[in-house]
Design a protein around this motif. Structure first.
Motif, PDB file in Angstrom:
ATOM      1  N   ILE A  67       7.676  53.484  -2.354  1.00  0.00           N
ATOM      2  CA  ILE A  67       6.961  52.410  -1.498  1.00  0.00           C
ATOM      3  C   ILE A  67       7.876  51.269  -1.655  1.00  0.00           C
ATOM      4  O   ILE A  67       8.092  50.593  -2.584  1.00  0.00           O
ATOM      5  CB  ILE A  67       5.486  52.084  -1.849  1.00  0.00           C
ATOM      6  CG1 ILE A  67       4.726  53.445  -2.085  1.00  0.00           C
ATOM      7  CG2 ILE A  67       4.860  51.040  -0.912  1.00  0.00           C
ATOM      8  CD1 ILE A  67       3.352  52.977  -2.530  1.00  0.00           C
ATOM      9  N   ALA A  68       8.704  51.017  -0.438  1.00  0.00           N
ATOM     10  CA  ALA A  68       9.396  49.894  -0.274  1.00  0.00           C
ATOM     11  C   ALA A  68       8.519  48.322  -0.349  1.00  0.00           C
ATOM     12  O   ALA A  68       7.494  48.350  -0.119  1.00  0.00           O
ATOM     13  CB  ALA A  68      10.218  49.822   0.918  1.00  0.00           C
ATOM     14  N   GLY A  69       9.314  47.155  -0.636  1.00  0.00           N
ATOM     15  CA  GLY A  69       8.741  45.991  -1.119  1.00  0.00           C
ATOM     16  C   GLY A  69       8.150  45.386   0.218  1.00  0.00           C
ATOM     17  O   GLY A  69       8.100  45.529   1.355  1.00  0.00           O
ATOM     18  N   SER A  70       6.770  44.711  -0.440  1.00  0.00           N
ATOM     19  CA  SER A  70       5.823  43.961   0.251  1.00  0.00           C
ATOM     20  C   SER A  70       5.209  44.833   1.372  1.00  0.00           C
ATOM     21  O   SER A  70       4.339  44.335   2.330  1.00  0.00           O
ATOM     22  CB  SER A  70       6.753  43.112   1.165  1.00  0.00           C
ATOM     23  OG  SER A  70       7.201  41.903   0.296  1.00  0.00           O
ATOM     24  N   SER A  71       5.020  46.085   1.060  1.00  0.00           N
ATOM     25  CA  SER A  71       4.210  46.855   1.891  1.00  0.00           C
ATOM     26  C   SER A  71       2.714  47.102   1.458  1.00  0.00           C
ATOM     27  O   SER A  71       2.455  46.715  -0.006  1.00  0.00           O
ATOM     28  CB  SER A  71       4.670  48.372   2.005  1.00  0.00           C
ATOM     29  OG  SER A  71       5.707  48.416   2.798  1.00  0.00           O
ATOM     30  N   LYS A  72       1.725  47.291   2.036  1.00  0.00           N
ATOM     31  CA  LYS A  72       0.382  47.530   1.601  1.00  0.00           C
ATOM     32  C   LYS A  72      -0.156  48.677   2.002  1.00  0.00           C
ATOM     33  O   LYS A  72      -0.275  49.193   3.325  1.00  0.00           O
ATOM     34  CB  LYS A  72      -0.280  46.234   2.230  1.00  0.00           C
ATOM     35  CG  LYS A  72      -0.100  44.842   1.978  1.00  0.00           C
ATOM     36  CD  LYS A  72      -0.651  43.794   2.754  1.00  0.00           C
ATOM     37  CE  LYS A  72      -0.376  42.473   2.231  1.00  0.00           C
ATOM     38  NZ  LYS A  72      -0.943  41.316   2.784  1.00  0.00           N
ATOM     39  N   LEU A  73      -0.912  49.371   0.886  1.00  0.00           N
ATOM     40  CA  LEU A  73      -1.717  50.419   1.341  1.00  0.00           C
ATOM     41  C   LEU A  73      -3.101  50.128   0.966  1.00  0.00           C
ATOM     42  O   LEU A  73      -3.515  49.515   0.168  1.00  0.00           O
ATOM     43  CB  LEU A  73      -1.362  51.555   0.263  1.00  0.00           C
ATOM     44  CG  LEU A  73      -0.372  52.688   0.451  1.00  0.00           C
ATOM     45  CD1 LEU A  73       1.110  51.740   0.859  1.00  0.00           C
ATOM     46  CD2 LEU A  73      -0.109  53.650  -0.440  1.00  0.00           C
ATOM     47  N   GLY A  74      -3.962  50.625   1.975  1.00  0.00           N
ATOM     48  CA  GLY A  74      -5.505  50.301   1.984  1.00  0.00           C
ATOM     49  C   GLY A  74      -6.005  51.245   0.846  1.00  0.00           C
ATOM     50  O   GLY A  74      -5.163  51.866  -0.149  1.00  0.00           O
ATOM     51  N   ASN A  75      -7.330  51.534   0.855  1.00  0.00           N
ATOM     52  CA  ASN A  75      -8.010  52.322  -0.084  1.00  0.00           C
ATOM     53  C   ASN A  75      -8.107  53.665   0.095  1.00  0.00           C
ATOM     54  O   ASN A  75      -7.903  54.271   1.391  1.00  0.00           O
ATOM     55  CB  ASN A  75      -9.584  51.861  -0.322  1.00  0.00           C
ATOM     56  CG  ASN A  75      -9.769  50.296  -0.665  1.00  0.00           C
ATOM     57  OD1 ASN A  75      -9.029  50.052  -1.511  1.00  0.00           O
ATOM     58  ND2 ASN A  75     -10.759  49.825  -0.380  1.00  0.00           N
ATOM     59  N   ASN A  76      -8.189  54.450  -0.624  1.00  0.00           N
ATOM     60  CA  ASN A  76      -8.158  56.058  -0.730  1.00  0.00           C
ATOM     61  C   ASN A  76      -7.085  56.445   0.235  1.00  0.00           C
ATOM     62  O   ASN A  76      -7.079  57.561   0.893  1.00  0.00           O
ATOM     63  CB  ASN A  76      -9.687  56.278   0.134  1.00  0.00           C
ATOM     64  CG  ASN A  76     -10.776  55.666  -0.606  1.00  0.00           C
ATOM     65  OD1 ASN A  76     -10.964  56.067  -1.835  1.00  0.00           O
ATOM     66  ND2 ASN A  76     -11.582  54.922   0.086  1.00  0.00           N
ATOM     67  N   VAL A  77      -5.784  55.896  -0.142  1.00  0.00           N
ATOM     68  CA  VAL A  77      -4.619  56.610   0.844  1.00  0.00           C
ATOM     69  C   VAL A  77      -4.088  57.839  -0.204  1.00  0.00           C
ATOM     70  O   VAL A  77      -4.058  57.498  -1.369  1.00  0.00           O
ATOM     71  CB  VAL A  77      -3.527  55.391   0.600  1.00  0.00           C
ATOM     72  CG1 VAL A  77      -2.240  55.813   1.357  1.00  0.00           C
ATOM     73  CG2 VAL A  77      -4.273  54.415   2.152  1.00  0.00           C
ATOM     74  N   VAL A 134      -0.528  50.283   5.661  1.00  0.00           N
ATOM     75  CA  VAL A 134      -1.046  51.523   5.890  1.00  0.00           C
ATOM     76  C   VAL A 134      -2.562  51.314   5.721  1.00  0.00           C
ATOM     77  O   VAL A 134      -3.090  50.674   4.545  1.00  0.00           O
ATOM     78  CB  VAL A 134      -0.565  52.632   4.788  1.00  0.00           C
ATOM     79  CG1 VAL A 134      -1.351  53.955   5.066  1.00  0.00           C
ATOM     80  CG2 VAL A 134       0.967  52.712   4.983  1.00  0.00           C
ATOM     81  N   GLY A 135      -3.275  51.953   6.622  1.00  0.00           N
ATOM     82  CA  GLY A 135      -4.830  51.518   6.428  1.00  0.00           C
ATOM     83  C   GLY A 135      -5.436  52.381   5.616  1.00  0.00           C
ATOM     84  O   GLY A 135      -5.087  53.263   4.704  1.00  0.00           O
ATOM     85  N   ASN A 136      -7.045  52.414   5.245  1.00  0.00           N
ATOM     86  CA  ASN A 136      -7.732  53.084   4.597  1.00  0.00           C
ATOM     87  C   ASN A 136      -7.754  54.595   4.804  1.00  0.00           C
ATOM     88  O   ASN A 136      -7.687  54.682   6.242  1.00  0.00           O
ATOM     89  CB  ASN A 136      -9.333  52.598   4.567  1.00  0.00           C
ATOM     90  CG  ASN A 136      -9.047  51.012   4.094  1.00  0.00           C
ATOM     91  OD1 ASN A 136      -8.545  50.743   3.176  1.00  0.00           O
ATOM     92  ND2 ASN A 136     -10.058  50.182   4.711  1.00  0.00           N
ATOM     93  N   ASN A 137      -8.065  55.348   3.896  1.00  0.00           N
ATOM     94  CA  ASN A 137      -8.294  56.898   4.139  1.00  0.00           C
ATOM     95  C   ASN A 137      -7.242  57.382   4.986  1.00  0.00           C
ATOM     96  O   ASN A 137      -7.645  58.598   5.711  1.00  0.00           O
ATOM     97  CB  ASN A 137      -9.659  56.819   4.862  1.00  0.00           C
ATOM     98  CG  ASN A 137     -10.945  56.065   4.154  1.00  0.00           C
ATOM     99  OD1 ASN A 137     -11.159  56.347   3.077  1.00  0.00           O
ATOM    100  ND2 ASN A 137     -11.416  55.426   4.883  1.00  0.00           N
TER     101      ASN A 137
END
Length: 330
Positions: free
Chosen positions: A248-258, A272-275
């Protein structure tokens, strides 16, 4: 341990004789006094032919062997295995441990030989630190954590409760950040921190970079495999699963349950959103909304990618048809 005791632990229904169990076994190696687990009703007849003394099976099944019926045999196995765990954890503080100033240790902390701990470190009660671990200054480690050999935790990192970090991990290294000044790649100092919330597990030789400013954060209950790189300022939500050799490259965001399957990747500054499920060897280069399954490079909805792949497999055939049409047209 008797089968009735096991039934209480895994909240199951005992059927048949209350036999004594010595160990949990694989099917092909099961012998007298061994217990095996059957996850699927269709497999019970095959399991009965093993040498196991007893079985744990799903509700709705039956057997001539003594058995325990449960709702979820795989979960039951996970709950029971800790009662047969042979592993030995550090006790007390070994005299070879090098300790800095202002260290606070909770009750029942165990620290194995040749560990180095910096200044102003807090380690919560019940946590176990194996040999060769290096913990920097101003680090806080919560309760009942397990830090396996040769883990390095850099300065100003926070580790929550019940966190497991496996051998060879580096937590809080500098992010891979440089700026071209006309002559060279000038290093950007990374003075942020890493926050790992409760009940996270991190596999062997994984690297988590500290933030440039602010924090890199791993959400509660997330499970991270081995050989993974998590870049600076990344924020991962709760209960995510990141499988080995992903990045996962810098400053990215992953939601819950990814879920990120093996060898998948997320580009920088992507949300990246949830689920969301990212299938193996996929490359995410743009934002993905909630509740998506994506695959391929660049990652796209999985069904769309399957159609693309189906067409690509027919390209030689299609090309031959095009050549025939071209010849007919002169």
């Amino acid at each position: 341990m008797h089968l009735s005791e096991i039934a209480k632990i895994i909240n199951g229904e005992l059927v048949g004789e209350d036999v004594y169990i010595e160990k949990i076994s694989e099917w092909d190696k099961a012998g007298d006094n061994d217990l095996i687990f059957v996850f699927d009703l269709d497999d019970i007849k095959v399991a009965e032919k093993t040498g196991a003394k007893a079985m744990v099976i799903p509700y709705g099944g039956s057997s001539s062997k003594p058995h325990i019926r449960v709702e979820n045999p795989k979960l039951a196995m996970a709950e029971l295995l800790k009662y047969f765990d042979w592993r030995v954890y550090p006790k007390d503080i070994h005299p070879t441990v090098i300790m800095g100033k202002g260290i606070q240790l909770g009750e029942d902390v165990g620290i194995a030989p040749y560990t180095v701990i910096g200044d102003n470190v807090k380690i919560g009660k019940g946590s176990k630190i194996f040999s060769g671990v290096v913990i920097g200054n101003n680090v806080e480690i919560g309760e009942n954590c397990i830090i396996y050999p040769r883990v390095t935790i850099y300065d100003h990192c926070y580790i929550g409760d019940r966190v497991i970090i496996h051998s060879g991990c580096s937590i809080g290294i500098d992010g891979f950040g440089y700026v071209w000044n006309g002559e060279e790649h000038y290093k950007i100092p990374h003075i942020g921190k890493v926050v790992i919330e409760d009940e996270v597990e991190i596999g062997g030789n994984t690297v988590i970079e500290r933030a440039t400013l602010g924090e890199t954060r791993i959400g509660k209950g997330t499970k991270i495999g081995s050989l993974i790189i998590i870049g600076h300022n990344v924020r991962i939500g709760e209960n995510c699963v990141i499988v080995s050799q992903s990045g996962i490259a810098g400053s990215s965001k992953l939601g819950n349950n990814v879920i990120m399957a093996g060898q998948s990747g997320v580009s920088d500054h992507v949300k990246v959103g949830n689920n969301v499920t990212i299938l193996a060897k996929s490359g995410v280069i743009k934002d993905i909304p909630d509740n998506m399954i994506v695959s391929g490079f660049p990652a796209r909805p999985h069904r769309e990618e399957m159609r693309v792949q189906a067409i690509m497999r027919r390209l030689p055939e299609i090309w031959e048809e095009i050549k025939k049409l071209r010849d007919k047209l002169g």
